[in-house]
Design a protein around this motif. Structure first.
Motif, PDB file in Angstrom:
ATOM      1  N   PRO A   1       0.945  -1.419   0.057  1.00 22.69           N
ATOM      2  CA  PRO A   1      -0.071   0.059   0.210  1.00 22.69           C
ATOM      3  C   PRO A   1       0.899   1.207   0.158  1.00 22.69           C
ATOM      4  N   HIS A   2       2.045   1.183   0.353  1.00 20.86           N
ATOM      5  CA  HIS A   2       3.137   2.294   0.341  1.00 20.86           C
ATOM      6  C   HIS A   2       3.752   2.433  -0.728  1.00 20.86           C
ATOM      7  N   GLU A   3       4.180   3.617  -1.212  1.00 20.92           N
ATOM      8  CA  GLU A   3       5.135   3.895  -2.448  1.00 20.92           C
ATOM      9  C   GLU A   3       6.449   3.825  -2.021  1.00 20.92           C
ATOM     10  N   ARG A   4       7.326   2.871  -2.118  1.00 20.85           N
ATOM     11  CA  ARG A   4       8.563   2.837  -1.745  1.00 20.85           C
ATOM     12  C   ARG A   4       9.459   2.574  -2.895  1.00 20.85           C
ATOM     13  N   TYR A   5      10.647   2.847  -2.704  1.00 21.45           N
ATOM     14  CA  TYR A   5      11.693   3.139  -3.921  1.00 21.45           C
ATOM     15  C   TYR A   5      13.095   2.356  -3.336  1.00 21.45           C
ATOM     16  N   ASP A   6      13.798   2.061  -4.314  1.00 23.30           N
ATOM     17  CA  ASP A   6      15.356   1.558  -4.133  1.00 23.30           C
ATOM     18  C   ASP A   6      16.018   2.835  -3.762  1.00 23.30           C
ATOM     19  N   MET A   7      16.694   2.615  -2.485  1.00 24.77           N
ATOM     20  CA  MET A   7      17.630   3.870  -2.084  1.00 24.77           C
ATOM     21  C   MET A   7      18.859   3.343  -1.393  1.00 24.77           C
ATOM     22  N   GLY A   8      19.593   4.294  -1.231  1.00 21.38           N
ATOM     23  CA  GLY A   8      21.124   4.203  -0.789  1.00 21.38           C
ATOM     24  C   GLY A   8      21.469   4.916   0.291  1.00 21.38           C
ATOM     25  N   HIS A   9      22.627   4.582   0.961  1.00 22.09           N
ATOM     26  CA  HIS A   9      22.839   4.958   2.179  1.00 22.09           C
ATOM     27  C   HIS A   9      24.561   4.759   2.171  1.00 22.09           C
ATOM     28  N   ILE A  10      25.500   6.069   2.050  1.00 17.25           N
ATOM     29  CA  ILE A  10      26.864   5.928   2.280  1.00 17.25           C
ATOM     30  C   ILE A  10      27.133   5.676   3.958  1.00 17.25           C
ATOM     31  N   PHE A  11      27.698   4.713   4.258  1.00 15.17           N
ATOM     32  CA  PHE A  11      28.048   4.365   5.428  1.00 15.17           C
ATOM     33  C   PHE A  11      29.452   4.836   5.904  1.00 15.17           C
ATOM     34  N   THR A  12      30.345   4.805   5.120  1.00 13.92           N
ATOM     35  CA  THR A  12      31.629   5.078   5.422  1.00 13.92           C
ATOM     36  C   THR A  12      32.078   6.545   5.695  1.00 13.92           C
ATOM     37  N   PRO A  13      32.635   7.013   6.603  1.00 20.30           N
ATOM     38  CA  PRO A  13      33.270   8.363   6.798  1.00 20.30           C
ATOM     39  C   PRO A  13      33.870   8.777   5.808  1.00 20.30           C
ATOM     40  N   LYS A  14      34.297  10.091   5.785  1.00 22.09           N
ATOM     41  CA  LYS A  14      34.705  10.741   4.691  1.00 22.09           C
ATOM     42  C   LYS A  14      36.440  10.333   4.783  1.00 22.09           C
ATOM     43  N   VAL A  15      36.886  10.287   5.910  1.00 21.09           N
ATOM     44  CA  VAL A  15      38.402   9.794   6.026  1.00 21.09           C
ATOM     45  C   VAL A  15      38.633   8.515   5.285  1.00 21.09           C
ATOM     46  N   PHE A  16      37.740   7.649   5.128  1.00 21.29           N
ATOM     47  CA  PHE A  16      37.599   6.438   4.646  1.00 21.29           C
ATOM     48  C   PHE A  16      38.004   6.646   2.949  1.00 21.29           C
ATOM     49  N   LYS A  17      37.176   7.686   2.692  1.00 14.44           N
ATOM     50  CA  LYS A  17      37.521   8.051   1.065  1.00 14.44           C
ATOM     51  C   LYS A  17      38.861   8.487   0.924  1.00 14.44           C
ATOM     52  N   GLU A  18      39.138   9.229   1.961  1.00 14.10           N
ATOM     53  CA  GLU A  18      40.457  10.054   1.830  1.00 14.10           C
ATOM     54  C   GLU A  18      41.709   8.970   1.633  1.00 14.10           C
ATOM     55  N   CYS A  19      41.263   7.900   2.494  1.00 11.11           N
ATOM     56  CA  CYS A  19      42.454   6.631   2.409  1.00 11.11           C
ATOM     57  C   CYS A  19      42.609   5.836   1.269  1.00 11.11           C
ATOM     58  N   THR A  20      41.159   5.541   0.844  1.00 10.02           N
ATOM     59  CA  THR A  20      40.929   4.603  -0.127  1.00 10.02           C
ATOM     60  C   THR A  20      40.580   5.110  -1.628  1.00 10.02           C
ATOM     61  N   GLY A  21      40.184   6.420  -1.790  1.00  8.48           N
ATOM     62  CA  GLY A  21      39.601   6.740  -2.956  1.00  8.48           C
ATOM     63  C   GLY A  21      38.237   6.379  -3.318  1.00  8.48           C
ATOM     64  N   TYR A  22      37.421   5.757  -2.348  1.00  5.97           N
ATOM     65  CA  TYR A  22      35.974   5.407  -2.866  1.00  5.97           C
ATOM     66  C   TYR A  22      35.262   5.140  -1.461  1.00  5.97           C
ATOM     67  N   HIS A  23      33.932   5.488  -1.317  1.00 10.72           N
ATOM     68  CA  HIS A  23      32.918   5.196  -0.521  1.00 10.72           C
ATOM     69  C   HIS A  23      32.472   3.832  -0.575  1.00 10.72           C
ATOM     70  N   MET A  24      31.802   3.361   0.465  1.00 10.51           N
ATOM     71  CA  MET A  24      30.995   2.077   0.588  1.00 10.51           C
ATOM     72  C   MET A  24      29.684   2.580   0.740  1.00 10.51           C
ATOM     73  N   MET A  25      28.600   1.931   0.086  1.00  5.56           N
ATOM     74  CA  MET A  25      27.254   2.334   0.200  1.00  5.56           C
ATOM     75  C   MET A  25      26.416   1.135   0.407  1.00  5.56           C
ATOM     76  N   ASP A  26      25.431   1.275   1.345  1.00  8.96           N
ATOM     77  CA  ASP A  26      24.325   0.022   1.443  1.00  8.96           C
ATOM     78  C   ASP A  26      23.218   0.574   0.685  1.00  8.96           C
ATOM     79  N   LEU A  27      22.723  -0.544  -0.104  1.00 13.11           N
ATOM     80  CA  LEU A  27      21.787  -0.563  -1.044  1.00 13.11           C
ATOM     81  C   LEU A  27      20.453  -0.881  -0.469  1.00 13.11           C
ATOM     82  N   PHE A  28      19.327  -0.294  -0.584  1.00 12.50           N
ATOM     83  CA  PHE A  28      18.024  -0.694   0.197  1.00 12.50           C
ATOM     84  C   PHE A  28      17.130  -1.054  -0.824  1.00 12.50           C
TER      85      PHE A  28
END
Length: 315
Positions: free
Chosen positions: A277-304
């Protein structure tokens, strides 16, 4: 009179859930009985033998649909067909794995022969991998691409594994929505909010098919009055199938694999206007802190991916 076993005892004995037992009944694979003075499902010896057969076939990764075909067939022809198909699939996968091993060894030799300043620098490793990925993508678009590259792309696609998917339940909550505002503006607003004492995830991004644009959501705390002037919506919550991906090209691939996992799951199905009955979509959430990207060059994201309990097929 033959002794009947309660559904709870069957579930404990065979280490399965009562819902799974009911699902097998709904699919016509299993039958239970109910006495006049007992409201719960109970199983006789014949049903338990049938359940053991189901569980063995499921351990062999035989689909419920094929199990139904096997039980509906009077002889063993369908069983032999399904098992032979499973053996052929295993043989094919083993051959693909061996071929992929040879391709990987060839690429190892290629990397060993190229200049690489510091193999211990994770950022350089990532850039090296991304560079090779770009070369492979470019090669895949070239009609004269090397046969090794073509075959590697084919092999890895066939061997692509489903991601580790977890099922979670999000609560209904009020959320601020970016709406038509620029995402950077919305980001600056909610990033300034002190969330050190709150659990995550608190923000999600989805593609609104009605407005044909990405929208950002931020979960409001109880009694929170400052919403930055953004629209407040009622987020319905519900069940989601979730897996992690590296931001970039991996996101659509993993999202598609989550959908494939749900399609193959006997308990859940993707949320649609027909079953939710609810309108819901695929969505994402970046769960890594900015320092992670600074060290690795990428983010990790959870996909829902929004899901609901699968309803029995109607005959």
């Amino acid at each position: 009179m033959e002794e009947l076993v309660k559904i709870r005892e069957v579930a404990l004995k065979y280490d399965i859930t009562a819902r799974t037992l009911r699902y097998y009944e709904d699919m016509g694979l299993l039958a239970s009985v109910r006495s006049g003075d007992y409201a719960y499902r109970m199983y006789d010896g014949q049903a338990l033998k049938r359940l053991e057969q189901i569980l063995v076939l499921r351990k062999l990764n035989i689909s419920v649909k094929d199990i139904s075909r096997i039980f509906s067939s009077p002889g063993t022809e369908v069983l032999m067909e399904v098992l032979s198909g499973k053996v052929a699939g295993i043989d094919g996968e083993m051959a693909l794995l061996q071929e992929l091993k040879e391709i990987v060894l060839e690429f190892i030799r290629l990397i060993e022969g190229s200049p690489f300043p510091d193999a211990g620098d994770i950022r350089l490793l990532f850039e090296k991998a991304k560079g090779m990925e770009g070369q492979l993508v470019a090669a895949s678009l070239d009609e004269d691409q090397p046969e090794t590259v073509t075959r590697m792309l084919e092999v890895t696609e066939k061997l692509e594994r489903l991601p580790d998917v977890r099922v979670i339940k999000l609560p209904p909550v009020k959320m601020a929505c970016s709406g038509e505002a620029e995402l950077e503006v919305f980001d600056r607003w909610f990033s300034a909010i002190d969330t050190r004492h709150y659990l995550t995830p608190r923000d999600f991004m989805w593609f609104n098919t009605r407005t044909n644009r990405f929208e950002w959501l931020f979960a409001l705390t109880h009694g929170m009055e400052d919403t930055g002037g953004f629209e407040v919506i009622s987020f319905p919550g519900g069940l989601y199938a979730v897996a992690s991906a590296i931001d970039g090209d991996e996101i659509p691939k993993v999202n598609a694999l989550i959908h494939k996992w749900v399609d193959q799951n006997e308990h859940f199905e993707v949320s649609t206007s027909a079953n939710d009955p609810h309108e819901r979509y695929d969505m994402g959430h970046i769960f890594t802190p900015k320092v992670f990207k600074e060290c690795t060059g990428y983010h990790m994201m959870d996909l829902f991916v929004p899901i609901v309990l699968r309803q029995p097929a109607r005959s």
